[in-house]
Design a protein around this motif. Structure first.
Motif, PDB file in Angstrom:
ATOM      1  N   ALA A 153       0.818  -1.215   0.000  1.00 12.03           N
ATOM      2  CA  ALA A 153       0.000   0.000   0.000  1.00 12.03           C
ATOM      3  C   ALA A 153       0.852   1.265   0.000  1.00 12.03           C
ATOM      4  O   ALA A 153       0.388   2.331  -0.384  1.00 12.03           O
ATOM      5  N   ALA A 154       2.120   1.138   0.452  1.00 14.60           N
ATOM      6  CA  ALA A 154       2.964   2.332   0.583  1.00 14.60           C
ATOM      7  C   ALA A 154       3.350   2.872  -0.785  1.00 14.60           C
ATOM      8  O   ALA A 154       3.531   2.120  -1.741  1.00 14.60           O
ATOM      9  N   GLN A 155       3.467   4.193  -0.858  1.00 21.59           N
ATOM     10  CA  GLN A 155       3.893   4.849  -2.097  1.00 21.59           C
ATOM     11  C   GLN A 155       5.362   5.220  -1.982  1.00 21.59           C
ATOM     12  O   GLN A 155       5.765   5.848  -1.013  1.00 21.59           O
ATOM     13  N   GLY A 156       6.159   4.826  -2.953  1.00 20.60           N
ATOM     14  CA  GLY A 156       7.555   5.234  -2.960  1.00 20.60           C
ATOM     15  C   GLY A 156       7.685   6.720  -3.241  1.00 20.60           C
ATOM     16  O   GLY A 156       6.827   7.297  -3.899  1.00 20.60           O
ATOM     17  N   GLN A 157       8.773   7.350  -2.718  1.00 23.05           N
ATOM     18  CA  GLN A 157       8.993   8.765  -3.011  1.00 23.05           C
ATOM     19  C   GLN A 157       9.351   8.928  -4.485  1.00 23.05           C
ATOM     20  O   GLN A 157      10.115   8.133  -5.028  1.00 23.05           O
ATOM     21  N   ASP A 158       8.849   9.961  -5.074  1.00 27.16           N
ATOM     22  CA  ASP A 158       9.143  10.273  -6.483  1.00 27.16           C
ATOM     23  C   ASP A 158       8.937   9.058  -7.379  1.00 27.16           C
ATOM     24  O   ASP A 158       9.711   8.823  -8.308  1.00 27.16           O
ATOM     25  N   GLY A 159       7.938   8.264  -7.083  1.00 27.01           N
ATOM     26  CA  GLY A 159       7.688   7.071  -7.888  1.00 27.01           C
ATOM     27  C   GLY A 159       8.838   6.079  -7.860  1.00 27.01           C
ATOM     28  O   GLY A 159       8.986   5.256  -8.759  1.00 27.01           O
ATOM     29  N   GLY A 160       9.694   6.158  -6.824  1.00 24.46           N
ATOM     30  CA  GLY A 160      10.896   5.320  -6.745  1.00 24.46           C
ATOM     31  C   GLY A 160      10.586   3.862  -6.507  1.00 24.46           C
ATOM     32  O   GLY A 160       9.433   3.466  -6.304  1.00 24.46           O
ATOM     33  N   ALA A 161      11.648   3.081  -6.546  1.00 20.16           N
ATOM     34  CA  ALA A 161      11.516   1.635  -6.437  1.00 20.16           C
ATOM     35  C   ALA A 161      11.132   1.201  -5.027  1.00 20.16           C
ATOM     36  O   ALA A 161      11.300   1.930  -4.062  1.00 20.16           O
ATOM     37  N   LYS A 162      10.595  -0.010  -4.936  1.00 11.73           N
ATOM     38  CA  LYS A 162      10.425  -0.668  -3.646  1.00 11.73           C
ATOM     39  C   LYS A 162      11.451  -1.791  -3.559  1.00 11.73           C
ATOM     40  O   LYS A 162      11.930  -2.272  -4.581  1.00 11.73           O
ATOM     41  N   TYR A 163      11.747  -2.194  -2.328  1.00 10.48           N
ATOM     42  CA  TYR A 163      12.806  -3.187  -2.133  1.00 10.48           C
ATOM     43  C   TYR A 163      12.339  -4.379  -1.297  1.00 10.48           C
ATOM     44  O   TYR A 163      11.521  -4.225  -0.381  1.00 10.48           O
ATOM     45  N   VAL A 164      12.887  -5.540  -1.640  1.00  7.96           N
ATOM     46  CA  VAL A 164      12.726  -6.728  -0.803  1.00  7.96           C
ATOM     47  C   VAL A 164      14.108  -7.086  -0.269  1.00  7.96           C
ATOM     48  O   VAL A 164      15.042  -7.300  -1.045  1.00  7.96           O
ATOM     49  N   VAL A 165      14.246  -7.106   1.051  1.00  9.62           N
ATOM     50  CA  VAL A 165      15.537  -7.443   1.642  1.00  9.62           C
ATOM     51  C   VAL A 165      15.411  -8.765   2.384  1.00  9.62           C
ATOM     52  O   VAL A 165      14.496  -8.958   3.190  1.00  9.62           O
ATOM     53  N   ALA A 192      18.811  -1.271  11.546  1.00  7.83           N
ATOM     54  CA  ALA A 192      20.281  -1.220  11.552  1.00  7.83           C
ATOM     55  C   ALA A 192      20.810  -1.820  10.257  1.00  7.83           C
ATOM     56  O   ALA A 192      21.779  -1.325   9.674  1.00  7.83           O
ATOM     57  N   LEU A 193      20.157  -2.872   9.813  1.00 14.68           N
ATOM     58  CA  LEU A 193      20.541  -3.508   8.547  1.00 14.68           C
ATOM     59  C   LEU A 193      20.427  -2.504   7.400  1.00 14.68           C
ATOM     60  O   LEU A 193      21.318  -2.382   6.551  1.00 14.68           O
ATOM     61  N   ILE A 194      19.348  -1.754   7.405  1.00 13.04           N
ATOM     62  CA  ILE A 194      19.149  -0.764   6.334  1.00 13.04           C
ATOM     63  C   ILE A 194      20.196   0.345   6.433  1.00 13.04           C
ATOM     64  O   ILE A 194      20.757   0.777   5.423  1.00 13.04           O
ATOM     65  N   GLU A 195      20.489   0.783   7.664  1.00 10.67           N
ATOM     66  CA  GLU A 195      21.550   1.775   7.846  1.00 10.67           C
ATOM     67  C   GLU A 195      22.856   1.272   7.237  1.00 10.67           C
ATOM     68  O   GLU A 195      23.573   1.997   6.558  1.00 10.67           O
ATOM     69  N   SER A 196      23.145  -0.010   7.511  1.00 11.65           N
ATOM     70  CA  SER A 196      24.374  -0.608   7.006  1.00 11.65           C
ATOM     71  C   SER A 196      24.373  -0.633   5.473  1.00 11.65           C
ATOM     72  O   SER A 196      25.376  -0.310   4.828  1.00 11.65           O
ATOM     73  N   PRO A 238      20.490   1.233  14.959  1.00 10.55           N
ATOM     74  CA  PRO A 238      19.051   1.170  14.683  1.00 10.55           C
ATOM     75  C   PRO A 238      18.400   2.556  14.655  1.00 10.55           C
ATOM     76  O   PRO A 238      18.843   3.483  15.336  1.00 10.55           O
ATOM     77  N   ARG A 239      17.350   2.645  13.858  1.00 10.06           N
ATOM     78  CA  ARG A 239      16.591   3.901  13.756  1.00 10.06           C
ATOM     79  C   ARG A 239      15.422   3.864  14.727  1.00 10.06           C
ATOM     80  O   ARG A 239      15.029   2.806  15.199  1.00 10.06           O
ATOM     81  N   GLY A 266      12.079   2.752   4.096  1.00  7.31           N
ATOM     82  CA  GLY A 266      13.137   1.766   4.304  1.00  7.31           C
ATOM     83  C   GLY A 266      14.416   2.156   3.608  1.00  7.31           C
ATOM     84  O   GLY A 266      14.894   3.285   3.757  1.00  7.31           O
ATOM     85  N   PHE A 267      14.958   1.229   2.801  1.00  5.53           N
ATOM     86  CA  PHE A 267      16.218   1.462   2.103  1.00  5.53           C
ATOM     87  C   PHE A 267      16.091   2.666   1.182  1.00  5.53           C
ATOM     88  O   PHE A 267      15.172   2.731   0.365  1.00  5.53           O
ATOM     89  N   LEU A 268      16.997   3.630   1.334  1.00  3.41           N
ATOM     90  CA  LEU A 268      17.002   4.871   0.571  1.00  3.41           C
ATOM     91  C   LEU A 268      15.658   5.604   0.638  1.00  3.41           C
ATOM     92  O   LEU A 268      15.251   6.279  -0.302  1.00  3.41           O
ATOM     93  N   GLY A 269      14.980   5.414   1.763  1.00  5.37           N
ATOM     94  CA  GLY A 269      13.711   6.108   1.985  1.00  5.37           C
ATOM     95  C   GLY A 269      12.521   5.477   1.283  1.00  5.37           C
ATOM     96  O   GLY A 269      11.405   6.010   1.334  1.00  5.37           O
ATOM     97  N   GLN A 270      12.739   4.352   0.626  1.00  2.79           N
ATOM     98  CA  GLN A 270      11.660   3.725  -0.142  1.00  2.79           C
ATOM     99  C   GLN A 270      11.009   2.577   0.645  1.00  2.79           C
ATOM    100  O   GLN A 270      11.637   1.999   1.527  1.00  2.79           O
ATOM    101  N   PRO A 271       9.783   2.219   0.305  1.00  2.00           N
ATOM    102  CA  PRO A 271       9.125   1.097   0.972  1.00  2.00           C
ATOM    103  C   PRO A 271       9.953  -0.187   0.827  1.00  2.00           C
ATOM    104  O   PRO A 271      10.363  -0.538  -0.275  1.00  2.00           O
ATOM    105  N   THR A 272      10.197  -0.830   1.956  1.00  2.00           N
ATOM    106  CA  THR A 272      11.095  -1.982   1.961  1.00  2.00           C
ATOM    107  C   THR A 272      10.542  -3.074   2.879  1.00  2.00           C
ATOM    108  O   THR A 272      10.156  -2.798   4.014  1.00  2.00           O
ATOM    109  N   VAL A 273      10.497  -4.280   2.351  1.00  2.00           N
ATOM    110  CA  VAL A 273      10.134  -5.424   3.186  1.00  2.00           C
ATOM    111  C   VAL A 273      11.419  -6.130   3.592  1.00  2.00           C
ATOM    112  O   VAL A 273      12.245  -6.443   2.745  1.00  2.00           O
TER     113      VAL A 273
END
Lengths: 173, 401
Positions: free
Chosen positions: B61-73, B171-175, B183-184, B194-201
């Motif tokens: 449901a989350a919207q990425g900033q500037d239509g940016g990518a989403k990530y699966v980690v 913390a993983l995302i920070e890394s 940790p944030r 999440g990663f680079l400010g984008q929605p991340t699972v």
């Protein structure tokens, strides 16, 4: 450091930055590659990396000092990391630790004067069912006994030479 | 001296043919994939037990900033003491893990995946890179995956650098972003920022492999295993004083006693459930169940035989936390050091019960006030050992151990 060496390092870092990207997110991969090649990330290298990625060198130092696998001081070509966590402890890591110190003539946290070996503690290596476990660079040894320590170190000495890091790596691949 | 396979029982994952789950997922709409995962009641296998379907729904449901990518980690920073089941999954069930990531990507609309592999597992790199290359060749990664127009997804591997705290998702995302692994504050959660400010699972290795199994065999099949609140089978990493340490699969809800019987650990003095950040269960409580509603765990089971000194165990755990605390927040940074000092006093037989009570108060402060799960859970082992083995740890003399 000689100017020519500095130049070589600088070129190498530029190539790494080109490969991983000139962004902050590429910082750790660049530092990891430098760590593998030089067994440490020098002040000069941190300065160059900072310029490439576009951040202050202190930020780079902050990252290097945070992670256990990155070193700002020269460390040994062979980094021996003995797991100190509970399962390996129960399995008898204390005697392995003592014997490592005896064979190398250094304590944990130190590097041999010839720069070949560093001895460090590691947190859980994920080999808990086969402890005591240790890592030599990227090679894992399990069920290590005090009497095997000598052989592990000997294996390293055999591959030590002008291209020690590459040779060690090839032997493990 | 060379590592051997840790697998001690056949795993359900043996019965899941690679490709089955992804093929089933691609026949479904995105909402239906998430619906299937939600209906299975799968909860995060890293130990925290957050419902996977809910996490995916939020990220979808989350919207990425500037239509940016989403990530699966994929969180392969398996560092909890006594945990090694992800090692087995990464080496022997690799496709199911990458497949789970691909299914997650399809579900939330991600284009990029990152496997965050702990530095200690660097020897797995050639194998993992090989599997990724084969998946690209087979059209299971890349553009228009398996002929599904518009579904583009690929996976990178990033190495950790020896920091336990980086198993904490922020913390993983920070890394990943090139910072110290601190940790944030949450919220915002990675599913939004999440990663680079984008929605991340961020999902654990076993969670993602389980997703492949669920899509292959159906939510009802999965939910029928385990308990009502803890659905499914679970891998356990068993080590310590038992006949056959290794990786086992059991349905969630199994009692400690039943587990000990299977692994050759009957007659144990105590069992640590959940690693250093888990709790120490004495023999009198071996009837308790291993499930999210009772003893939650990411799978770490450490057995202590009758002869073990429980204060030594507590000390080992506390040394671990002093070493691994990121140092960002005071309750954790100072608290763990203070607890270790207290344990050393107990060792010397120099701790009054009044001071021990103070230490237990400090534990409560740490549990409440620490910023992330590390400091919130680091006192658990100490508290449970003090509670159950007080007789053993007070009034020591030098000869006592």
């Amino acid at each position: 450091m000689l100017v020519s060496q500095q130049q070589k390092l600088q070129d190498e870092i530029r190539a790494l930055a080109a490969r991983h990207g000139r962004t902050r997110a590429a910082l750790v991969p660049i530092l990891q590659d430098l760590q593998v090649r030089y067994a440490s990330v020098s002040d000069f290298a941190m300065q160059v990396v900072a310029d490439e990625v576009g951040i202050h060198p202190a930020e780079v130092y902050g990252v290097v000092s945070f992670y256990a696998f990155l070193h700002s001081q020269p460390s040994g070509r062979f980094q021996i990391r003995l797991c100190q966590t509970i399962s390996c402890d129960l399995a008898g890591k204390a005697r392995v630790a003592r014997q490592l110190e005896n064979e190398l003539g250094i304590r944990f946290g130190e590097t041999t004067p010839d720069g070949r070996f560093s001895l460090e503690w590691a947190s859980c290596l994920g080999m808990c069912d086969q402890g005591p476990a240790l890592l030599v660079n990227d090679r894992v040894y399990t069920r290590v006994s005090a009497e095997q320590v000598h052989r592990i170190i000997d294996d390293c000495r055999k591959v030590f030479g002008a291209h020690a890091a590459q040779a060690a790596h090839a032997a493990h691949a | 001296m060379q590592p051997t396979s840790s697998k001690k029982t056949p795993l359900t994952f043996d019965t899941i043919a690679p490709g089955q789950g992804l093929a089933a997922a691609l026949k479904k709409s995105r909402a239906d994939i998430i619906g299937e995962v939600s209906a299975s009641n799968l909860r995060g296998r890293g130990g925290a037990g957050f419902p996977t379907g809910t996490k995916w729904n939020l990220a979808a449901a989350a919207q990425g900033q500037d239509g940016g990518a989403k990530y699966v980690v994929c969180n392969a920073d398996e560092g909890e003491p006594g945990t090694f089941k992800d090692r087995v999954l990464l080496l022997e069930y690799t496709d199911l893990v990458f497949e789970g990531m691909t299914i997650a990507a399809r579900a939330i609309g991600a284009t990029k995946g990152i496997l965050y592999l702990r530095g200690e597992y660097v020897y797995m790199r050639p194998h993992l890179d090989g599997v990724l290359a084969a998946r690209r060749t087979a059209g299971q990664l890349g553009a228009n995956i398996l002929g599904t127009t518009g579904f583009t997804f690929d996976i990178d591997i990033r190495m950790g650098a020896g920091a336990y705290v980086c198993g904490e998702e922020t913390a993983l995302i920070e890394s990943l972003e090139g910072h110290r692994g601190e940790p944030r504050n949450r919220p915002p959660f990675p599913v939004n920022t999440g990663f680079l400010g984008q929605p991340t699972v961020v999902n654990n290795v076993e969670t993602l492999a389980s997703v492949s199994a669920i899509l292959a065999k159906g939510a009802a099949w999965f939910r029928a295993i385990g308990t009502e609140k803890s659905a499914g089978f679970k891998l356990f990493s068993v080590s310590g004083d038992c006949g056959a340490p290794g990786v086992y699969e059991f349905p969630l809800g199994i009692t400690v006693a039943a587990l000990l019987e299977k692994v050759g650990g009957t007659g144990a003095k105590a069992v640590q459930i959940g690693g250093a950040s888990g709790v120490c269960v004495p023999a009198s409580e071996f009837g308790r169940r291993i499930a999210f509603e009772d003893l939650a765990t990411g799978g770490s089971i450490i057995v202590f035989g009758q002869g073990r000194d429980m204060l030594h165990v507590a000390k080992n755990f506390m040394e671990f936390f002093v070493e691994e605390s990121c140092g960002q927040c005071t309750p954790c940074r100072a608290g763990n050091a203070k607890l270790l000092e207290g344990i050393e006093m107990l060792e010397r037989g120099a701790c009054s019960s009044a001071y021990l009570r103070e230490l237990l108060n400090l534990c409560e402060t740490m549990q409440l006030a620490s910023k992330c799960g590390l400091g919130q859970s680091s006192p658990n082992a100490f508290v449970s050992i003090v509670t159950h083995f007080q007789d053993e740890i007070l009034g020591r003399t030098a000869a006592a151990h």
